[in-house]
Design a protein around this motif. Structure first.
Motif, PDB file in Angstrom:
ATOM      1  N   MET A 241       0.833  -1.191   0.000  1.00 37.72           N
ATOM      2  CA  MET A 241       0.000   0.000   0.000  1.00 37.72           C
ATOM      3  C   MET A 241       0.877   1.254   0.000  1.00 37.72           C
ATOM      4  O   MET A 241       1.982   1.264   0.543  1.00 37.72           O
ATOM      5  CB  MET A 241      -0.922   0.009   1.229  1.00 37.72           C
ATOM      6  CG  MET A 241      -1.703  -1.290   1.432  1.00 37.72           C
ATOM      7  SD  MET A 241      -2.757  -1.727   0.013  1.00 37.72           S
ATOM      8  CE  MET A 241      -3.979  -0.409   0.096  1.00 37.72           C
ATOM      9  N   LEU A 242       0.351   2.312  -0.598  1.00 40.79           N
ATOM     10  CA  LEU A 242       1.072   3.587  -0.537  1.00 40.79           C
ATOM     11  C   LEU A 242       1.223   4.041   0.913  1.00 40.79           C
ATOM     12  O   LEU A 242       2.260   4.591   1.281  1.00 40.79           O
ATOM     13  CB  LEU A 242       0.327   4.640  -1.346  1.00 40.79           C
ATOM     14  CG  LEU A 242       0.673   4.791  -2.832  1.00 40.79           C
ATOM     15  CD1 LEU A 242       2.078   5.301  -3.004  1.00 40.79           C
ATOM     16  CD2 LEU A 242       0.460   3.511  -3.593  1.00 40.79           C
ATOM     17  N   ASP A 243       0.194   3.801   1.705  1.00 38.30           N
ATOM     18  CA  ASP A 243       0.253   4.124   3.120  1.00 38.30           C
ATOM     19  C   ASP A 243       1.123   3.078   3.826  1.00 38.30           C
ATOM     20  O   ASP A 243       0.692   1.979   4.110  1.00 38.30           O
ATOM     21  CB  ASP A 243      -1.165   4.118   3.707  1.00 38.30           C
ATOM     22  CG  ASP A 243      -1.189   4.532   5.168  1.00 38.30           C
ATOM     23  OD1 ASP A 243      -0.134   4.918   5.699  1.00 38.30           O
ATOM     24  OD2 ASP A 243      -2.283   4.454   5.773  1.00 38.30           O
ATOM     25  N   GLY A 244       2.351   3.431   4.076  1.00 38.29           N
ATOM     26  CA  GLY A 244       3.301   2.522   4.725  1.00 38.29           C
ATOM     27  C   GLY A 244       4.363   2.015   3.779  1.00 38.29           C
ATOM     28  O   GLY A 244       5.546   1.976   4.112  1.00 38.29           O
ATOM     29  N   GLY A 245       3.951   1.627   2.578  1.00 41.20           N
ATOM     30  CA  GLY A 245       4.912   1.084   1.623  1.00 41.20           C
ATOM     31  C   GLY A 245       5.860   2.123   1.057  1.00 41.20           C
ATOM     32  O   GLY A 245       7.019   1.816   0.752  1.00 41.20           O
ATOM     33  N   TRP A 246       5.393   3.353   0.940  1.00 40.93           N
ATOM     34  CA  TRP A 246       6.231   4.417   0.373  1.00 40.93           C
ATOM     35  C   TRP A 246       7.480   4.652   1.220  1.00 40.93           C
ATOM     36  O   TRP A 246       8.540   4.998   0.697  1.00 40.93           O
ATOM     37  CB  TRP A 246       5.417   5.700   0.243  1.00 40.93           C
ATOM     38  CG  TRP A 246       6.093   6.808  -0.490  1.00 40.93           C
ATOM     39  CD1 TRP A 246       6.688   7.911   0.051  1.00 40.93           C
ATOM     40  CD2 TRP A 246       6.266   6.912  -1.909  1.00 40.93           C
ATOM     41  NE1 TRP A 246       7.212   8.711  -0.937  1.00 40.93           N
ATOM     42  CE2 TRP A 246       6.960   8.128  -2.148  1.00 40.93           C
ATOM     43  CE3 TRP A 246       5.894   6.117  -2.987  1.00 40.93           C
ATOM     44  CZ2 TRP A 246       7.285   8.548  -3.436  1.00 40.93           C
ATOM     45  CZ3 TRP A 246       6.208   6.537  -4.272  1.00 40.93           C
ATOM     46  CH2 TRP A 246       6.905   7.736  -4.493  1.00 40.93           C
ATOM     47  N   THR A 247       7.357   4.453   2.511  1.00 39.60           N
ATOM     48  CA  THR A 247       8.499   4.618   3.417  1.00 39.60           C
ATOM     49  C   THR A 247       8.831   3.303   4.113  1.00 39.60           C
ATOM     50  O   THR A 247       9.516   3.306   5.144  1.00 39.60           O
ATOM     51  CB  THR A 247       8.197   5.693   4.476  1.00 39.60           C
ATOM     52  OG1 THR A 247       7.002   5.338   5.187  1.00 39.60           O
ATOM     53  CG2 THR A 247       8.013   7.053   3.845  1.00 39.60           C
TER      54      THR A 247
END
Length: 233
Positions: free
Chosen positions: A180-186
């Protein structure tokens, strides 16, 4: 004969109660819409089909032809005026792009064509390269939404109001993992590399690309639309 004083008092009380009730029920739309949070993007209950048929221009017909040539399953939609300045013109409903996608509504044909190509030539190869897996589903927050940018009470209309934007929130892999973008991006490096590769590819295909590094409103999704001229953040 004059009205007795006690009757005058009773009539006054009844009239006051009636006025109070009318104040409560006289403006149901304002109450349901939180006092009119979106005055420039309100819409009727039912969209109105415009008098102009869809896909009559050479450009729109070429786009539909390109989708068919790419093997994309879709249904052309009638042009619709949703009210409040919100429209769906020369739009399609994507049925099959080779990978299931949640939340898809009306999309302008150019957006649908570029999104299908992004899935085929960016998402699938990047998943194999960085995650060693196939993507079995793409999750989105949707396409058409009659609203202003960021859902604000004022400001210019969002490209979502014209069926010209899609918000991608994450990916389901064959092994059951969700990136997910929420969490996966960082998150872990493989997820970061995967998502940044998709962001970079999106910048070559869409007019405007906004991701988690743009602002707090985009921390959990990619925003892709066909406006602008290569605005990538």
């Amino acid at each position: 004969m004059g009205v007795p004083a006690f009757l005058k008092l009773r009539i006054l009380v009844v009239a006051s109660a009636a006025l109070a009730l009318s104040a409560c029920f006289g403006a149901p739309e304002a109450m349901k819409n939180g006092g009119g949070n979106r005055p420039t993007a309100s819409k009727p209950n039912r969209p109105q089909v415009t008098q102009t048929p869809s896909f009559t221009s050479a450009e729109a017909q070429q786009c539909a032809f390109d989708l068919k040539q790419a093997g994309v399953g879709f249904t052309p939609l009638p042009n619709e005026d949703h009210g409040g300045g919100c429209t769906s013109i020369d739009s399609v409903k994507l049925l099959d792009i080779g990978t299931p996608v949640s939340g898809l509504g009306a999309m302008t044909c150019p957006l649908a064509k570029n999104f299908a190509a992004w899935v085929q030539y960016a998402v699938k190869p990047a998943a194999r390269k960085y995650l060693g897996q196939e993507v079995v589903k793409i999750e989105t927050f949707g396409t058409y939404s009659c609203r202003n940018i960021y859902g604000g009470r004022s400001g210019r209309m969002s490209q979502h109001a014209f069926s010209n934007a899609i918000d991608v929130s994450g990916f389901l892999l064959a092994d059951g993992r969700r990136v997910m973008l929420d969490g996966g991006w960082t998150g872990e490096k493989s997820s970061q590399d995967f998502l940044r590769a998709l962001h970079k590819s999106g910048c070559r295909r869409f007019g405007t690309v906004l991701g988690p590094d743009y602002n707090a409103a985009h921390y959990n999704h990619f925003h892709f639309d066909m406006s602008g001229n290569g605005y990538c953040r």
